[in-house]
Design a protein around this motif. Structure first.
Motif, PDB file in Angstrom:
ATOM      1  N   SER A  16     -30.467   2.983  29.659  1.00 38.16           N
ATOM      2  CA  SER A  16     -30.133   1.734  30.371  1.00 38.16           C
ATOM      3  C   SER A  16     -31.388   1.098  30.935  1.00 38.16           C
ATOM      4  O   SER A  16     -31.368   0.523  32.018  1.00 38.16           O
ATOM      5  N   CYS A  17     -32.498   1.209  30.230  1.00 38.17           N
ATOM      6  CA  CYS A  17     -33.754   0.712  30.780  1.00 38.17           C
ATOM      7  C   CYS A  17     -33.865  -0.798  30.678  1.00 38.17           C
ATOM      8  O   CYS A  17     -34.643  -1.407  31.406  1.00 38.17           O
ATOM      9  N   GLY A  18     -33.145  -1.402  29.722  1.00 40.52           N
ATOM     10  CA  GLY A  18     -33.159  -2.857  29.613  1.00 40.52           C
ATOM     11  C   GLY A  18     -34.270  -3.444  28.767  1.00 40.52           C
ATOM     12  O   GLY A  18     -34.346  -4.657  28.607  1.00 40.52           O
ATOM     13  N   ILE A  19     -35.132  -2.597  28.197  1.00 34.74           N
ATOM     14  CA  ILE A  19     -36.246  -3.134  27.416  1.00 34.74           C
ATOM     15  C   ILE A  19     -35.734  -3.952  26.228  1.00 34.74           C
ATOM     16  O   ILE A  19     -36.269  -5.021  25.920  1.00 34.74           O
ATOM     17  N   CYS A  20     -34.696  -3.447  25.576  1.00 34.53           N
ATOM     18  CA  CYS A  20     -34.195  -4.150  24.382  1.00 34.53           C
ATOM     19  C   CYS A  20     -33.824  -5.585  24.714  1.00 34.53           C
ATOM     20  O   CYS A  20     -34.184  -6.509  23.992  1.00 34.53           O
ATOM     21  N   THR A  21     -33.144  -5.781  25.829  1.00 40.30           N
ATOM     22  CA  THR A  21     -32.725  -7.140  26.173  1.00 40.30           C
ATOM     23  C   THR A  21     -33.905  -8.015  26.566  1.00 40.30           C
ATOM     24  O   THR A  21     -33.867  -9.229  26.359  1.00 40.30           O
ATOM     25  N   HIS A  22     -34.958  -7.437  27.096  1.00 40.24           N
ATOM     26  CA  HIS A  22     -36.106  -8.245  27.513  1.00 40.24           C
ATOM     27  C   HIS A  22     -36.967  -8.673  26.340  1.00 40.24           C
ATOM     28  O   HIS A  22     -37.599  -9.726  26.382  1.00 40.24           O
ATOM     29  N   VAL A  23     -37.010  -7.868  25.280  1.00 39.04           N
ATOM     30  CA  VAL A  23     -37.843  -8.269  24.140  1.00 39.04           C
ATOM     31  C   VAL A  23     -37.029  -8.980  23.066  1.00 39.04           C
ATOM     32  O   VAL A  23     -37.582  -9.407  22.060  1.00 39.04           O
ATOM     33  N   ARG A  34     -21.723  -0.196  28.164  1.00 37.21           N
ATOM     34  CA  ARG A  34     -22.677  -1.290  28.112  1.00 37.21           C
ATOM     35  C   ARG A  34     -23.340  -1.366  26.759  1.00 37.21           C
ATOM     36  O   ARG A  34     -23.567  -2.452  26.229  1.00 37.21           O
ATOM     37  N   TYR A  35     -23.638  -0.226  26.144  1.00 36.28           N
ATOM     38  CA  TYR A  35     -24.248  -0.285  24.821  1.00 36.28           C
ATOM     39  C   TYR A  35     -23.255  -0.818  23.808  1.00 36.28           C
ATOM     40  O   TYR A  35     -23.595  -1.611  22.917  1.00 36.28           O
ATOM     41  N   ARG A  36     -22.013  -0.383  23.934  1.00 37.69           N
ATOM     42  CA  ARG A  36     -20.962  -0.904  23.048  1.00 37.69           C
ATOM     43  C   ARG A  36     -20.869  -2.420  23.169  1.00 37.69           C
ATOM     44  O   ARG A  36     -20.715  -3.147  22.185  1.00 37.69           O
ATOM     45  N   ASN A  37     -20.987  -2.900  24.414  1.00 40.95           N
ATOM     46  CA  ASN A  37     -20.909  -4.336  24.630  1.00 40.95           C
ATOM     47  C   ASN A  37     -22.074  -5.058  23.947  1.00 40.95           C
ATOM     48  O   ASN A  37     -21.904  -6.128  23.366  1.00 40.95           O
ATOM     49  N   ARG A  38     -23.260  -4.462  24.009  1.00 40.08           N
ATOM     50  CA  ARG A  38     -24.406  -5.097  23.371  1.00 40.08           C
ATOM     51  C   ARG A  38     -24.189  -5.243  21.865  1.00 40.08           C
ATOM     52  O   ARG A  38     -24.411  -6.311  21.284  1.00 40.08           O
ATOM     53  N   VAL A  39     -23.741  -4.167  21.243  1.00 39.63           N
ATOM     54  CA  VAL A  39     -23.490  -4.223  19.803  1.00 39.63           C
ATOM     55  C   VAL A  39     -22.389  -5.226  19.496  1.00 39.63           C
ATOM     56  O   VAL A  39     -22.509  -6.053  18.592  1.00 39.63           O
ATOM     57  N   GLY A  40     -21.322  -5.164  20.281  1.00 43.95           N
ATOM     58  CA  GLY A  40     -20.196  -6.067  20.047  1.00 43.95           C
ATOM     59  C   GLY A  40     -20.581  -7.511  20.214  1.00 43.95           C
ATOM     60  O   GLY A  40     -20.191  -8.378  19.419  1.00 43.95           O
ATOM     61  N   HIS A  41     -21.341  -7.794  21.251  1.00 40.60           N
ATOM     62  CA  HIS A  41     -21.720  -9.164  21.526  1.00 40.60           C
ATOM     63  C   HIS A  41     -22.441  -9.769  20.333  1.00 40.60           C
ATOM     64  O   HIS A  41     -22.120 -10.864  19.880  1.00 40.60           O
ATOM     65  N   LYS A  42     -23.445  -9.072  19.803  1.00 33.30           N
ATOM     66  CA  LYS A  42     -24.269  -9.649  18.743  1.00 33.30           C
ATOM     67  C   LYS A  42     -23.608  -9.627  17.382  1.00 33.30           C
ATOM     68  O   LYS A  42     -23.820 -10.532  16.567  1.00 33.30           O
ATOM     69  N   PHE A  43     -22.814  -8.587  17.123  1.00 34.53           N
ATOM     70  CA  PHE A  43     -22.316  -8.419  15.764  1.00 34.53           C
ATOM     71  C   PHE A  43     -20.820  -8.644  15.615  1.00 34.53           C
ATOM     72  O   PHE A  43     -20.294  -8.556  14.516  1.00 34.53           O
ATOM     73  N   SER A  44     -20.130  -8.922  16.718  1.00 41.42           N
ATOM     74  CA  SER A  44     -18.689  -9.148  16.615  1.00 41.42           C
ATOM     75  C   SER A  44     -18.251 -10.388  17.384  1.00 41.42           C
ATOM     76  O   SER A  44     -17.628 -11.282  16.802  1.00 41.42           O
ATOM     77  N   TYR A  45     -18.581 -10.473  18.676  1.00 44.46           N
ATOM     78  CA  TYR A  45     -18.054 -11.600  19.446  1.00 44.46           C
ATOM     79  C   TYR A  45     -18.688 -12.923  19.032  1.00 44.46           C
ATOM     80  O   TYR A  45     -18.012 -13.927  18.861  1.00 44.46           O
ATOM     81  N   ILE A  46     -20.006 -12.942  18.873  1.00 45.74           N
ATOM     82  CA  ILE A  46     -20.663 -14.199  18.493  1.00 45.74           C
ATOM     83  C   ILE A  46     -20.250 -14.638  17.092  1.00 45.74           C
ATOM     84  O   ILE A  46     -19.914 -15.810  16.885  1.00 45.74           O
ATOM     85  N   PRO A  47     -20.220 -13.728  16.101  1.00 41.49           N
ATOM     86  CA  PRO A  47     -19.748 -14.187  14.783  1.00 41.49           C
ATOM     87  C   PRO A  47     -18.324 -14.727  14.829  1.00 41.49           C
ATOM     88  O   PRO A  47     -18.005 -15.717  14.173  1.00 41.49           O
ATOM     89  N   GLU A  48     -17.459 -14.088  15.632  1.00 44.47           N
ATOM     90  CA  GLU A  48     -16.073 -14.568  15.700  1.00 44.47           C
ATOM     91  C   GLU A  48     -16.002 -15.931  16.333  1.00 44.47           C
ATOM     92  O   GLU A  48     -15.225 -16.785  15.927  1.00 44.47           O
ATOM     93  N   LYS A  49     -16.825 -16.135  17.366  1.00 41.25           N
ATOM     94  CA  LYS A  49     -16.708 -17.369  18.133  1.00 41.25           C
ATOM     95  C   LYS A  49     -17.432 -18.522  17.463  1.00 41.25           C
ATOM     96  O   LYS A  49     -17.040 -19.678  17.617  1.00 41.25           O
TER      97      LYS A  49
END
Lengths: 355, 172, 321
Positions: free
Chosen positions: A247-254, A302-317
């Motif tokens: 949960s360090c957050g580096i992925c979201t910052h870069v 939270r990690y599940r949400n990250r994957v879902g957001h980019k690869f499921s929720y955004i494509p659906e929306k």
């Protein structure tokens, strides 16, 4: 169309110098003198060395979405002659100047398409982002430096992709052929370079063709949206995939497509500012509610949400738009080497079997 | 004059004209009493010291000192009961270690450690209090205003211009 | 190395029936890096490896939410630790975050771990195919051919100054004990180099380094001792220590908070510096605090499980301060 110009390697610096006199210029450069490979987009100034032979460590996201932005300034005023009447003065004036980002990559430019959808489509438009977006041009390199963490072709982009770019910068022998792609880009590079020779034009065409055929990354995302929904409740899967996460957050910052933010009022006595600043969905505090309840208490949620957001929720929306640009920065910068490609790719395993 | 950024160089220059800002953390029982005694005896001292009363130096978080000096307070003084005479028995024994560690560390982090001082002054030591305050204030005046750790000057926010004035009646 | 890995597999296999989970390292997408693995079944044991690429400190998983605790009270958690990691374990035991008898510790003497960023600085690699360490050389195969690099040029900075390469606490030892790379007088040379410079130069140094800080909090979240990361005062709004502004004072204060809260506790595992995406030498601040601890109070963190960190206690008859 202004057509093409050729900038030779030894004239690159002087060309950038001339450009910077016409417009605010951002280029990828080293962020620390003794660490050449640590790069990000910085405002051009005399003496700076552009680094165009590798993807930048930090994306150009901050140019359109700064890490900290003042939305408005406010001040409480009291009238000594009328103590019951106070007033608040508000100032939301922002100064946005035209800018050019020279040396971004197709993945960087593509990432902004996700941000565009979020910030400028629909009934609520973000005027701060929109103003910057309208005033910023992108001169994007045709990329031949994909490494083992890159996968832009898997997400609907590619190393020669021009979507979201105003210029295409094609590396050829001895320099770059710069090709204007949009109306608003026309006049900028006039008189900044020579007309390319026939040979250079032919070589440029060849580079573009060859690069377009190169497939970067072999992740198959067809059906991932549905597969994700099927495995949403499967705690064992997320435990196996993301137990190493800090949960360090580096992925979201870069990440060039991450845009989550928080809004805070910073007040001192009677005046203050409302700031918008980057936040990270990987932090516990991100989804912590005022009641104390947290809908994503665990790093696995939270990690599940990250994957879902980019690869499921955004494509659906957003009509199948994938919310990831395949740049691989999260993979490279993750301290525990979590590979998001693996996690998304394996969503479809077993999901088929359970049908 | 209003400056929306409290940490701009203009605000600092203004403060320097008015006198330097020295923060004093005094323990309620000994040092605050000592300062009071100095007042009762009408000992004169420089007026830059602004006192914050804490129950005991054991309450001192080294971060109080750090934050103050990072953001541009000119000096920080901490004063408490003499060791082994703490009103709460052991508070100042904890403080002693923490503050000594802090003093070494400040300098490493490029904050002038001469801007931080801690002393033990008991409630009856009015004269000693006057001495401690005078010496420390003189030291801070010799060192001049503290610019903190900001890069000078351009890092700060631009001042307000062209404000939109909206009048909202405040509830009575 | 291979024999060490085989020995590890054998010992873990034997211990597995009494373990709830075994935490170790496994191969990742990049031959220069590993990823932590959590093993519960014997069939996953072959994935465990030990090599100079095993950089991560695994002890954090025992205390950071969700902390790994055995579901069955008769079982234990197995964990691999290098010398530096074992000191983190001792620190966690000292502060009662973990209980010694709920752990099965596989200690591994270590000659240093490879920092992939240092490797890239020596030779810009692309599509690394394989990497291994033989004697004092790192041998890497990539699209550009085979490269041989001096091991000392690619080790993490913390490894070059490591005083405790052998685990200080363990149930089983993998491989043979080894010797330190550094003499005791040189332990704090990086800190001393900075101390020798005048104040203005130190200020310029810290301003330049901390300017890159993104307040991503990775250093804090990777530190095994920062167990209150979800309630960290650097992020709370009440009390508000820090605004969201990205100025130098804010970044300075965040690092001050992080370092001071580790004073007397930090065991120099180096994770903070390793994870920083902006390559800021954040461990230097903690090293200075440890130097103060050692010189002023004669204390070194992470060695004696029964000791109390010095800033959590006091000595009434102390003099000289």
């Amino acid at each position: 169309m202004a057509g093409k110009i050729f900038i030779s390697i030894d004239r690159l610096t002087s060309t950038l110098e001339k450009l910077s006199a016409k417009i605010d210029l951002w280029i990828p450069a080293s962020l620390q003198p003794d660490k050449r490979e640590l790069t990000g987009f910085v405002p051009y100034h005399a003496g700076i060395v552009p680094i165009l032979d590798r993807q930048s460590t930090l994306p150009p996201k901050k140019i359109l979405l700064p890490q900290v932005e003042t939305l408005l300034r406010f001040e409480y005023r009291k009238d000594p002659r009328n103590p019951l009447k106070g007033s608040v003065s508000l100032d939301d004036k922002t100064e946005v100047r035209p800018a050019l980002v020279f040396g971004a990559r197709p993945c960087d430019a593509k990432a902004f398409l996700t941000l565009d959808r979020v910030f400028t489509n629909g009934p609520y438009v973000d005027p701060y982002y929109l103003e910057r977006r309208r005033n910023t041009l992108f001169a994007t390199l045709v990329c031949r430096q994909a490494d083992e963490a890159c996968f832009c072709s898997s997400v609907g982009s590619g190393p020669a992709d021009t979507e979201g770019s105003d210029f295409r910068v094609i590396p050829v022998d001895g320099g770059y052929v710069v090709d204007a792609l949009t109306e608003k880009a026309q006049s900028l590079f006039n008189s900044l370079g020579d007309t390319p020779t026939q040979h250079q034009e032919a070589q440029a065409r060849q580079v573009v063709e060859k690069t377009s055929q190169h497939r970067v990354g072999d992740l198959d995302l067809a059906g991932s949206t549905g597969a994700f929904r099927k495995r949403f409740e499967e705690d064992d899967y997320w435990q196996e995939m993301a137990a190493q996460c800090l949960s360090c957050g580096i992925c979201t910052h870069v990440c060039p497509t991450c845009y989550c933010f928080t809004i805070t009022d910073e007040i001192k006595n009677l005046h203050g500012e409302r700031l918008r600043s980057w936040d990270s969905c990987m932090f516990y505090q991100y989804s912590l509610e005022a009641s104390g309840h947290n809908p994503r208490p665990s790093k696995l949620n939270r990690y599940r949400n990250r994957v879902g957001h980019k690869f499921s929720y955004i494509p659906e929306k957003y009509d199948g738009l994938i919310g990831c640009c395949g740049c691989g920065r999260c993979i490279r910068s993750c301290p525990v080497s979590i590979d998001i490609r693996q996690i998304v790719g394996r969503l479809k395993e077993n999901a088929c079997e359970s049908e | 004059m209003t400056d929306s950024n409290p940490y701009s160089t203009a605000a600092t220059a203004e403060a320097a004209e008015q006198g330097l800002k020295i923060l004093g953390f005094l323990c309620n029982w000994c040092s605050y009493g000592g300062a009071d005694t100095a007042g009762v005896c009408r000992f004169r001292q420089p007026t830059d010291l602004r006192i914050v009363r804490i129950p005991c130096t054991g309450r001192m978080d080294p971060l109080f000192v750090a934050k103050s000096l990072i953001y541009g307070v000119d000096g920080v003084l901490v004063s408490g009961c003499h060791p082994k005479d703490c009103h709460y028995a052991v508070g100042n024994l904890h403080a002693r270690r923490r503050l000594e560690v802090l003093k070494s560390f400040l300098s490493f982090m490029s904050i002038d450690a001469r801007r931080f001082h801690y002393a033990w002054v008991s409630a009856s030591e009015g004269q000693r209090w006057q001495q401690v305050v005078t010496e420390f204030s003189e030291q801070i005046h010799r060192l001049g205003p503290n610019l903190g750790v900001r890069k000078q000057p351009g890092e700060n926010l631009k001042p307000l211009d062209g404000q939109k004035q909206i009048t909202i009646p405040c509830p009575a | 190395m291979e024999t060490d890995t085989m020995q590890l597999h054998k010992l873990v296999d034997e211990a597995l029936p009494e373990l709830d989970t075994m935490i170790g390292w496994a191969a990742s997408y990049d031959p220069l890096r590993t990823t932590p693995i959590f093993i519960r079944e014997a069939k996953s044991i072959p994935r465990l490896i030990w090599s100079p690429f095993c950089a991560q400190n695994l002890t954090g998983y025992l205390v950071k939410p969700p902390a790994l605790k055995p579901a069955d009270k008769h079982k234990r958690i197995g964990i691999c630790v290098k010398g530096c990691d074992s000191r983190s374990l001792v620190a966690l035991i000292q502060e009662k975050f973990v209980t010694r008898d709920r752990l099965r510790i596989f200690g591994i003497p270590c000659r240093g771990t490879v920092d992939w960023r240092q490797v890239m600085r020596q030779v810009p690699l692309s599509h690394v195919r394989s990497a291994k360490v033989e004697d004092n050389l790192l041998i890497v195969d990539d699209a550009g051919g085979t490269h041989k690099l001096n091991l000392e040029d690619v080790l993490a900075r913390k490894c070059l100054r490591c005083r405790y390469p052998n685990p200080v606490v363990y149930d089983a030892l993998i491989g043979e004990p080894t010797v330190s790379r550094i003499t005791p007088e040189d332990i704090y040379r990086d800190v001393e180099a900075l101390e020798k410079r005048p104040l203005e130069e130190r200020l310029a140094f810290w301003q330049s380094e901390l300017d890159r800080c993104m307040r991503c909090y990775a250093c804090r979240n990777a530190c095994p001792l920062c167990v209150c990361q979800e309630r960290c005062i650097a992020e709370t709004r009440d009390p508000k220590w820090l605004t969201q502004r990205m100025g130098i004072p804010e970044k300075f204060l965040f690092h001050f908070i992080h370092a001071i809260h580790l004073a007397g506790r930090c065991t120099e595992c180096g994770e903070c510096e390793r994870v920083c995406p902006m390559e800021i030498p954040v461990a230097l601040m903690k090293e200075k605090l440890n130097k103060i601890m050692e010189e002023m109070l004669g204390y070194v963190a992470g060695l004696d499980p029964t000791a109390i960190p010095p800033l959590l206690t006091f000595n009434p008859s102390e003099t000289g301060i």
